[in-house]
Design a protein around this motif. Structure first.
Motif, short mmCIF file in Angstrom:
data_model
loop_
_atom_site.label_atom_id
_atom_site.label_comp_id
_atom_site.label_asym_id
_atom_site.label_seq_id
_atom_site.Cartn_x
_atom_site.Cartn_y
_atom_site.Cartn_z
N MET A 1 0.84 -1.17 0.00
CA MET A 1 0.00 0.00 0.00
C MET A 1 0.89 1.24 0.00
N LYS A 2 0.66 2.11 -0.96
CA LYS A 2 1.52 3.28 -1.04
C LYS A 2 1.08 4.35 -0.04
N LYS A 3 2.02 5.19 0.29
CA LYS A 3 1.82 6.23 1.30
C LYS A 3 1.38 7.53 0.63
N PHE A 4 0.52 8.29 1.33
CA PHE A 4 0.06 9.58 0.81
C PHE A 4 1.20 10.58 0.89
N VAL A 5 1.42 11.28 -0.23
CA VAL A 5 2.44 12.32 -0.29
C VAL A 5 1.78 13.58 -0.84
N PHE A 6 1.83 14.64 -0.06
CA PHE A 6 1.32 15.93 -0.51
C PHE A 6 2.49 16.69 -1.08
N GLU A 7 2.42 16.97 -2.37
CA GLU A 7 3.56 17.57 -3.07
C GLU A 7 3.87 18.99 -2.60
N ARG B 1 -8.43 17.61 0.64
CA ARG B 1 -9.13 17.10 -0.55
C ARG B 1 -8.31 16.03 -1.26
N GLN B 2 -7.02 16.30 -1.42
CA GLN B 2 -6.16 15.32 -2.08
C GLN B 2 -6.07 14.05 -1.25
N LYS C 1 -7.54 8.40 -0.43
CA LYS C 1 -8.20 7.33 0.33
C LYS C 1 -9.23 6.60 -0.55
N GLU C 2 -9.96 7.38 -1.33
CA GLU C 2 -10.97 6.78 -2.21
C GLU C 2 -10.30 5.88 -3.26
N GLU C 3 -9.20 6.35 -3.83
CA GLU C 3 -8.46 5.53 -4.80
C GLU C 3 -7.92 4.27 -4.13
N GLN C 4 -7.46 4.39 -2.89
CA GLN C 4 -6.95 3.23 -2.16
C GLN C 4 -8.06 2.21 -1.94
N LYS C 5 -9.24 2.71 -1.59
CA LYS C 5 -10.38 1.79 -1.39
C LYS C 5 -10.73 1.07 -2.68
#
Length: 140
Positions: free
Chosen positions: A1-7, A114-115, A120-124
């Motif tokens: 599972m990839k980690k969320f990264v805020f650019e 929002r991102q 999270k939605e894409e992960q689900k």
């Protein structure tokens, strides 16, 4: 599972720092206003106390000194009113800077939220697809 990264995380941190600094500066400006107000309050107390002490005074020298003290208080009061007007202008400028910094920080924070919600939605969806693939491969 990839980690969320805020650019824009570094920019968000910078905006938070700017907001904190603006808040500190606003606090200092408000403190200066409060000190001036305290000075005005003290002058009012001194005026009232002197007025009470001089009530019924018949000695010309004492009356003259009292009048000179009242003139001094009036001069100090005018100076403090002038300082208060300047301090209020500075405070309003600092408040405007703080408000702008807060808005910039909040807009980036909302963008991050929002991102993250999209992430999270894409992960689900990816997890659901992976489970569907596992279930499909078992029954085929």
């Amino acid at each position: 599972m990839k980690k969320f990264v805020f650019e824009l995380e570094q920019l968000l941190n910078l905006r938070k720092y700017e907001q904190d600094q603006a808040q500190i500066e606003l606090g200092k400006a408000v403190q200066v206003e409060q000190q001036i107000q305290d000075g005005l309050d003290e002058l009012a107390r001194q005026y009232a106390a002197t007025k009470a002490l001089s009530k019924g005074q018949t000695d010309f020298a004492a009356i003259s000194q009292t009048q000179q003290f009242f003139q001094f208080i009036k001069q100090q009061q005018e100076k403090l009113f002038s300082d208060m007007a300047k301090a209020k202008i500075v405070t309003e400028e600092k408040r405007a800077v703080f408000t702008a910094a807060m808005q910039k920080h909040e807009s980036l924070k909302k963008l991050k939220e929002r991102q993250f919600a999209i992430f999270k939605e894409e992960q689900k969806k990816a997890e659901s697809k992976a489970l569907d693939d596992i279930v499909t491969s078992k029954y085929n």
